[in-house]
Motif scaffolding. Structure first.
Motif, PDB file in Angstrom:
ATOM      1  N   UNK A   6       0.805  -1.268  -0.124  1.00  0.00           N
ATOM      2  CA  UNK A   6       0.038  -0.159   0.225  1.00  0.00           C
ATOM      3  C   UNK A   6       0.887   1.100   0.105  1.00  0.00           C
ATOM      4  N   UNK A   7       0.150   2.279  -0.291  1.00  0.00           N
ATOM      5  CA  UNK A   7       0.985   3.713  -0.302  1.00  0.00           C
ATOM      6  C   UNK A   7       1.674   3.686  -1.826  1.00  0.00           C
ATOM      7  N   UNK A   8       2.445   5.188  -1.817  1.00  0.00           N
ATOM      8  CA  UNK A   8       3.142   5.386  -2.978  1.00  0.00           C
ATOM      9  C   UNK A   8       4.458   5.306  -2.667  1.00  0.00           C
ATOM     10  N   UNK A   9       5.138   4.498  -3.614  1.00  0.00           N
ATOM     11  CA  UNK A   9       6.574   4.193  -3.501  1.00  0.00           C
ATOM     12  C   UNK A   9       7.407   5.525  -3.535  1.00  0.00           C
ATOM     13  N   UNK A  10       8.403   5.729  -2.607  1.00  0.00           N
ATOM     14  CA  UNK A  10       9.416   6.791  -2.558  1.00  0.00           C
ATOM     15  C   UNK A  10       8.351   8.099  -1.984  1.00  0.00           C
ATOM     16  N   UNK A  11       7.217   7.841  -1.646  1.00  0.00           N
ATOM     17  CA  UNK A  11       6.539   9.193  -0.898  1.00  0.00           C
ATOM     18  C   UNK A  11       5.549   8.591   0.213  1.00  0.00           C
TER      19      UNK A  11
END
Lengths: 88, 283
Positions: free
Chosen positions: B129-134
């Protein structure tokens, strides 16, 4: 004269501080992580934390020396860009 | 960057599985971090809040790399500070604080992307889950919570409190970019602070570092608790206490970001915090 490009040659040294990401963004007059020419991805192996450095092509327009300089662990180096037409 | 004094507060209600962002002008006197948390705790006390908050310098200046974690158990309150990438993700989600209220009926994951919250059932592949790198990922592992598999809270009470709320993990992604208006002044100040290694009370090392801190010190994963109200309002690292307790430097940082706080405002703010502190028993 061949153009220099930024390469994360010593990625294993990265400590995840993201100083390079923020430096690149400041040069673009932004503070944030979105659309940054550098991204630091976190990778977990067992109980350890590793970092992967992704560099986008649009970093070429930036002051690469400053990005290299701000990294505290020496992850980057400037290397001469290969001329693809000579390779093929 | 021109900042209004509005504080953006994300309220998450675990009982109802709802969330809302409130833009609060009434909290403008509370600079951030522990101060903002104390005020929010006073307001939400009956709903047993867990409050994550940052200060005005997080994401913008080096060594301001911690997140305040504030909660109460029985008649005691706990103020912990965790490192890693969390403070920058909250900043770039354009939030000042996240207030988690109530208690979930079953084990749950929270996926926060800017102002949006998704309540995920336990059992889902949470690591993706979530945005890679952010993103920042807090996850329950065996008997404690780890942020990005490395950084942890400084006391087991925070682990117990998250577990009591049945939160098995939180992922926070921030995609907001702030424009730099006075680029030269901001960049000069940023670089100047970066040269002040001698003000730090910790040595440069090769451990995973907090976002916005180049030091990679051996204590980055331990977290902090209690300490200097001003530094923990920013929310700076305790090892940079000598740097950010310098009020002239602090005012310069705040002004370049567009905040209009003065020396008098800061003195008044600290007085307010000491009065507020008397209402609580700090651990």
């Amino acid at each position: 004269m061949a153009k220099k490009i930024l390469k994360a040659t010593f990625e294993n040294r990265c400590n995840g501080c993201e100083m390079c990401v923020l430096e690149a963004q400041r040069q673009l007059k932004k503070v944030g992580l979105s659309n940054s020419p550098i991204r630091i991805l976190r990778d977990v192996a067992g109980s350890n934390l590793y970092f992967h450095v992704e560099i986008e092509d649009h970093i070429k327009s930036l002051n690469l020396e400053e990005i290299l300089k701000i990294c505290p662990t020496g992850v980057f180096e400037l290397v001469e860009e290969q001329d693809e037409s000579l390779i093929n | 960057m021109s900042h209004s004094l509005t504080k953006n507060i994300l309220e998450i209600d675990l009982d109802r599985k709802t969330s809302v962002v409130k833009n609060r002008t009434d909290l403008s006197d509370f600079i951030g971090g522990v101060g903002l948390s104390m005020k929010l705790y006073q307001e939400f006390r009956a709903q047993k809040p867990l409050i994550l908050s940052i200060g005005p310098l997080n994401g913008f200046f080096p060594f301001a790399s911690k997140t305040s974690v504030f909660f109460g158990v029985k008649n005691k309150v706990y103020d912990y500070y965790i490192g890693g990438s969390l403070s920058t993700r909250i900043r770039f989600a354009n939030l000042d604080a996240i207030v988690i209220l109530g208690r979930s009926k079953g084990d749950i994951f929270l996926d926060i992307q800017n102002s949006e919250v998704t309540f995920l059932d336990f059992g889902i592949e949470f690591q993706s889950q979530g945005l890679p790198g952010r993103r920042s990922l807090i996850e329950f592992k065996t008997n404690k919570y780890l942020l990005d598999n490395y950084f942890r809270f400084s006391g087991s009470e925070a682990d117990s409190f998250l577990n009591y709320k049945k939160i098995m993990g939180i992922v926070i992604s921030g995609t907001h970019n702030f424009d730099v208006i006075d680029s030269k002044e901001y960049n000069d100040l940023y670089k100047e602070i970066l040269t002040r290694y001698e003000f730090l009370t910790v040595k440069k090392d090769e451990f995973p570092s907090c976002s916005g801190c180049p030091v990679g010190c051996s204590k980055s994963n331990i977290g902090e608790n209690s300490g200097n109200f001003l530094v923990h309002s920013l929310v700076g690292c305790q090892f940079a206490k000598r740097l950010y307790s310098n009020k002239d430097l602090l005012i310069s940082c705040l002004n370049v970001l567009g905040y209009s706080y003065t020396h008098e405002d800061i003195e008044k703010y600290l007085d307010t915090l000491y009065n507020l502190k008397n209402e609580y028993i700090f651990q």
